[in-house]
Design a protein around this motif. Structure first.
Motif, PDB file in Angstrom:
ATOM      1  N   ASN A 135      -3.482  15.004 -28.615  1.00  0.00           N
ATOM      2  CA  ASN A 135      -3.881  14.941 -30.021  1.00  0.00           C
ATOM      3  C   ASN A 135      -4.624  16.200 -30.469  1.00  0.00           C
ATOM      4  OD1 ASN A 135      -3.851  13.560 -32.500  1.00  0.00           O
ATOM      5  ND2 ASN A 135      -5.967  12.886 -32.233  1.00  0.00           N
ATOM      6  N   CYS A 137      -4.971  20.890 -29.549  1.00  0.00           N
ATOM      7  CA  CYS A 137      -4.450  22.099 -28.916  1.00  0.00           C
ATOM      8  C   CYS A 137      -5.622  23.023 -28.627  1.00  0.00           C
ATOM      9  CB  CYS A 137      -3.446  22.814 -29.830  1.00  0.00           C
ATOM     10  SG  CYS A 137      -4.147  23.355 -31.410  1.00  0.00           S
ATOM     11  N   SER A 179      -0.256  12.218 -21.846  1.00  0.00           N
ATOM     12  CA  SER A 179       0.459  11.813 -23.048  1.00  0.00           C
ATOM     13  C   SER A 179       1.940  12.057 -22.788  1.00  0.00           C
ATOM     14  CB  SER A 179      -0.054  12.622 -24.250  1.00  0.00           C
ATOM     15  OG  SER A 179       0.654  12.289 -25.423  1.00  0.00           O
ATOM     16  N   GLU A 184       3.169  13.331 -28.808  1.00  0.00           N
ATOM     17  CA  GLU A 184       2.519  14.461 -29.477  1.00  0.00           C
ATOM     18  C   GLU A 184       3.317  14.919 -30.697  1.00  0.00           C
ATOM     19  OE1 GLU A 184      -0.560  15.301 -28.756  1.00  0.00           O
ATOM     20  OE2 GLU A 184      -0.406  13.711 -27.246  1.00  0.00           O
ATOM     21  N   ASN A 188       0.189  14.119 -32.985  1.00  0.00           N
ATOM     22  CA  ASN A 188      -0.810  15.172 -32.779  1.00  0.00           C
ATOM     23  C   ASN A 188      -1.395  15.610 -34.121  1.00  0.00           C
ATOM     24  OD1 ASN A 188      -1.847  18.042 -32.399  1.00  0.00           O
ATOM     25  ND2 ASN A 188      -1.397  17.462 -30.288  1.00  0.00           N
TER      26      ASN A 188
END
Length: 369
Positions: A135, A137, A179, A184, A188
């Motif tokens: 969720n 980066c 995940s 994602e 995300n």
């Protein structure tokens, strides 16, 4: 087959251990220096030989134990070519493959968090470093980061993997372990459904404080975890003028057997235990972990090990530390030589040692630690 996921609470870093159960060979991704004993204990308990220590990038929040694992367990080090980790034995490019037993790890160049960042694919798993988190980066505001590059790395490279691919990130701060690519893509918060412009604005507006260990960690990680303040960065061997000369393993063995020389093994105690030792050699450590600090008793021990009138032939893993030890022994008045290629030799990019090989590859006497 599932990777072994290990956690460092201080930096919220995930380390991953992959293994070929049949060959008993293993590979580790993003190891942490403060967890060295834990990782070595797991290898011992499972009877695994560590053949690779791999980095996803040059980290800013912890110091890697890659160099320590090379010395303790005989692992080779690998890092992304674009990260300037000059001490890594293999500089990885996009599409390169690392083999351990019958298993393969494939490198994907995914710049953005840093210019050299990489992710690694193994079976149905992808190890995403700081490129793609659960969720989220990695940040892009320092260390050659680029929000635009990160967006393309995630959406064009990682999201091109099958949806069922399991995502194993380098960090998580909410006790989540993994995940999937499909999850994602859908959820995300920074990437899913976002345009490039929207993503860049999100990243530009984060205003995060700099990592607490940034100034300490990055320089150390550019040397595979060898800390400059601990005197650990040996660099290349000194010139031959600093000692009597360089000799091949066979010559050193012949001198030793004739009684003309003392064979001095300058590797660390743990390295001899893990990789193998030479019965009858004088064990005088040049540098020892933690931090690869100088052996304060080296001068006294080398004088005791080498009687007057005899030569010293110095051996380490590949011929770098032994060159430094030979130079120091020469300064103490001992005629000293460095054994080229050391105990294991310096493999080529495919892991092969060819005809040159070190002491062990030449068939000279040694025993498993």
């Amino acid at each position: 087959m599932t990777p072994i996921q290990l956690f460092d609470p201080a930096s919220s870093t995930y380390t991953y251990l992959l293994a070929d159960a049949a060959a008993r060979e293993a590979l580790i991704i993003d190891p942490v220096d403060e967890q060295l004993e834990r990782d070595l204990a797991i290898l011992r308990e499972r009877g695994l030989k560590l053949v690779w220590s791999v980095e996803t990038h040059a980290h800013a929040d912890h110091i890697t134990s890659a160099a320590a694992l090379a010395e303790h367990a005989g692992a080779r080090t690998a890092a992304p070519q674009g990260c300037n980790i000059g001490t890594a034995a293999v500089q990885l490019r996009h599409g390169d493959v690392l083999r351990f037993g019958g298993e393969e790890l494939r490198a994907l160049h995914t710049p953005g968090h840093t210019a050299g960042s990489m992710c690694f694919v193994w079976r149905g798993n992808v190890f995403t470093g700081d490129t793609l988190l659960i969720n989220g980066c990695g940040r892009t505001d320092f260390q050659s980061g680029s929000a635009a590059q990160l967006y393309r790395s995630i959406t064009e490279i990682l999201f091109a993997l099958p949806d069922e691919t399991v995502v194993w990130p380098a960090h998580d701060y909410n006790e989540r372990s993994c995940s999937t690519i499909g999850q994602e893509k859908r959820t995300n918060a920074r990437v899913a459904g976002k345009s490039l412009a929207e993503f860049v604005k999100i990243m530009d507006d984060l205003n995060l404080p700099k990592p607490r260990r940034l100034d300490e960690a990055v320089p150390a990680n550019l040397s595979s975890g060898l800390r400059h303040d601990a005197g650990g960065n040996d660099g290349v061997p000194p010139p031959a003028q600093g000692y009597a000369g360089n000799i091949p393993p066979q010559t050193a063995y012949e001198w030793w057997q004739k009684g003309d020389a003392v064979l001095v093994d300058v590797r660390s105690d743990a390295e001899r235990e893990w990789v193998g030792f030479i019965p009858g050699a004088a064990n005088v450590v040049w540098k020892q972990w933690p931090g690869m600090k100088m052996n304060a008793d080296f001068d006294e021990q080398i004088r005791q090990a080498v009687p007057p009138g005899k030569k010293a032939v110095m051996l380490c893993r590949s011929g770098a530390r032994s060159a430094h030890a030979a130079r120091r022994a020469t300064e103490l008045g001992i005629e000293s030589y460095n054994i080229l290629e050391g105990f294991e030799g310096d493999p080529d990019e495919n892991g092969q040692r060819g005809n040159r090989g070190g002491w062990r590859q030449r068939g000279l006497p040694w025993r498993q630690g």
